[in-house]
Write an enzyme that holds these catalytic residues in place. Structure first.
Site, PDB file in Angstrom:
ATOM      1  N   ASP A   1       0.856  -1.184   0.000  1.00 51.02           N
ATOM      2  CA  ASP A   1       0.000   0.000   0.000  1.00 51.02           C
ATOM      3  C   ASP A   1       0.897   1.241   0.000  1.00 51.02           C
ATOM      4  O   ASP A   1       1.792   1.360   0.841  1.00 51.02           O
ATOM      5  CB  ASP A   1      -0.909  -0.011   1.227  1.00 51.02           C
ATOM      6  CG  ASP A   1      -1.931   1.105   1.170  1.00 51.02           C
ATOM      7  OD1 ASP A   1      -2.977   0.925   0.531  1.00 51.02           O
ATOM      8  OD2 ASP A   1      -1.662   2.169   1.776  1.00 51.02           O
ATOM      9  N   ILE A   2       0.660   2.156  -0.950  1.00 57.34           N
ATOM     10  CA  ILE A   2       1.466   3.383  -1.013  1.00 57.34           C
ATOM     11  C   ILE A   2       1.148   4.244   0.214  1.00 57.34           C
ATOM     12  O   ILE A   2      -0.020   4.524   0.500  1.00 57.34           O
ATOM     13  CB  ILE A   2       1.171   4.168  -2.301  1.00 57.34           C
ATOM     14  CG1 ILE A   2       1.496   3.308  -3.529  1.00 57.34           C
ATOM     15  CG2 ILE A   2       1.978   5.463  -2.342  1.00 57.34           C
ATOM     16  CD1 ILE A   2       1.115   3.954  -4.855  1.00 57.34           C
TER      17      ILE A   2
ATOM     18  N   ASN B   1      -2.357  12.842  -3.464  1.00 54.01           N
ATOM     19  CA  ASN B   1      -3.362  13.339  -4.417  1.00 54.01           C
ATOM     20  C   ASN B   1      -3.841  14.736  -4.042  1.00 54.01           C
ATOM     21  O   ASN B   1      -4.008  15.605  -4.915  1.00 54.01           O
ATOM     22  CB  ASN B   1      -4.560  12.380  -4.469  1.00 54.01           C
ATOM     23  CG  ASN B   1      -4.315  11.211  -5.399  1.00 54.01           C
ATOM     24  OD1 ASN B   1      -3.596  11.323  -6.393  1.00 54.01           O
ATOM     25  ND2 ASN B   1      -4.919  10.072  -5.088  1.00 54.01           N
TER      26      ASN B   1
ATOM     27  N   ASP C   1      -2.160   9.682 -10.535  1.00 57.07           N
ATOM     28  CA  ASP C   1      -2.212   8.591 -11.522  1.00 57.07           C
ATOM     29  C   ASP C   1      -0.815   8.261 -12.036  1.00 57.07           C
ATOM     30  O   ASP C   1      -0.453   7.085 -12.178  1.00 57.07           O
ATOM     31  CB  ASP C   1      -3.115   8.985 -12.689  1.00 57.07           C
ATOM     32  CG  ASP C   1      -4.586   9.018 -12.317  1.00 57.07           C
ATOM     33  OD1 ASP C   1      -4.931   8.514 -11.226  1.00 57.07           O
ATOM     34  OD2 ASP C   1      -5.392   9.546 -13.107  1.00 57.07           O
TER      35      ASP C   1
ATOM     36  N   GLU D   1      -4.827   2.175  -4.199  1.00 60.80           N
ATOM     37  CA  GLU D   1      -3.364   2.239  -4.271  1.00 60.80           C
ATOM     38  C   GLU D   1      -2.714   0.969  -3.720  1.00 60.80           C
ATOM     39  O   GLU D   1      -1.505   0.940  -3.458  1.00 60.80           O
ATOM     40  CB  GLU D   1      -2.839   3.449  -3.508  1.00 60.80           C
ATOM     41  CG  GLU D   1      -3.086   3.439  -2.024  1.00 60.80           C
ATOM     42  CD  GLU D   1      -4.422   4.053  -1.612  1.00 60.80           C
ATOM     43  OE1 GLU D   1      -4.560   4.401  -0.427  1.00 60.80           O
ATOM     44  OE2 GLU D   1      -5.315   4.188  -2.475  1.00 60.80           O
TER      45      GLU D   1
END
Length: 243
Positions: free
Chosen positions: A112-113, A120, A129, A156
């Site tokens: 997971d980022i 964002n 993106d 993500e």
């Protein structure tokens, strides 16, 4: 003695033979014309059949290509270009059955980022993106074998299916993922744990058997990922029963 045939009789017979010959010749000519027509039609039919066969072959090739493109669309994530959740689920099920027969280890990495929502919010969704695409490609590059699969698991989150891989091998790949992401040097000044994009990873390994479902492996990797986040993010946690 047999009576002699009169000249008149011979003339009549000759005339009759000529008539019969003319009829036979006419019939022969009609047959020759018929055979010629049939041959011409047969050639035309053969040419038409070859053309139709070529059309059928071309249509089959186009259909096969369309099916391949459709299958790709159905199995590839449109944004990142790696496998989507559908393909992940299918591959997980297939490899689970195979490894149940072979009794070999099956590993899964869930990543997971870190603080991606803040990314964002700070840089915009287009930048988000772009970031996601680069991170997914880095993960994809770590799935080196034909049986390995990198997939966008959701949002993500990224998953790596690693058949025939024990926990040591899976941890090595997880470390490689972190190193590749670090080398991307994607700026993330809104992150409280660093100035570039990082990832938290959970790793799980089981030897499949018929008494358990592949969801067990997913749940274990998810628990390890949750623990990685709880421990401060930007790290790898290997599942163990105490989690």
């Amino acid at each position: 003695m047999e009576p002699e045939t009169s000249p008149e009789r011979l003339i009549e017979e000759l005339a009759q033979l000529r008539l019969e010959l003319e009829i036979v010749q006419r019939e022969k000519l009609d047959l020759e014309i018929m055979v010629e027509n049939i041959t011409e039609h047969a050639d035309a039919i053969e040419v038409e059949l070859r053309a139709r066969n070529q059309d059928v072959q071309e249509l089959n090739e186009r259909l096969a290509l369309a099916n391949k493109e459709l299958e790709q669309l159905a199995s590839v994530d449109g944004l990142t270009g790696i496998a989507n959740r559908r393909r992940f689920d299918m591959t997980l099920e297939r490899e689970w059955k195979r490894l149940t027969r072979d009794q070999k280890p099956f590993s899964l990495i869930l990543g997971d980022i870190d603080y991606f929502k803040r990314y964002n919010d700070t840089y915009g969704h287009q930048a988000g993106d772009d970031c996601l695409q680069k991170v997914c490609q880095a993960c994809h590059d770590c799935a080196k074998r034909a049986t390995d699969l990198a997939a966008r698991y959701g949002g993500e989150e990224i998953a790596l299916i690693l058949p025939d891989t024990d926990s040591i091998g899976a941890m090595y790949i997880a470390q490689e993922i972190r190193q590749r992401i670090r080398r991307l040097k994607i700026k993330h000044e809104a992150s409280p744990i660093g100035r570039t994009i990082s990832m938290s990873l959970g790793v799980a390994t089981v030897i499949p058997h018929s008494r358990i479902q592949p969801t067990l492996l997913v749940n274990q990797a998810d628990m390890a990922l949750y623990q990685a986040k709880q421990n401060g993010r930007n790290r790898i946690v290997l599942f163990h029963k105490s989690l």
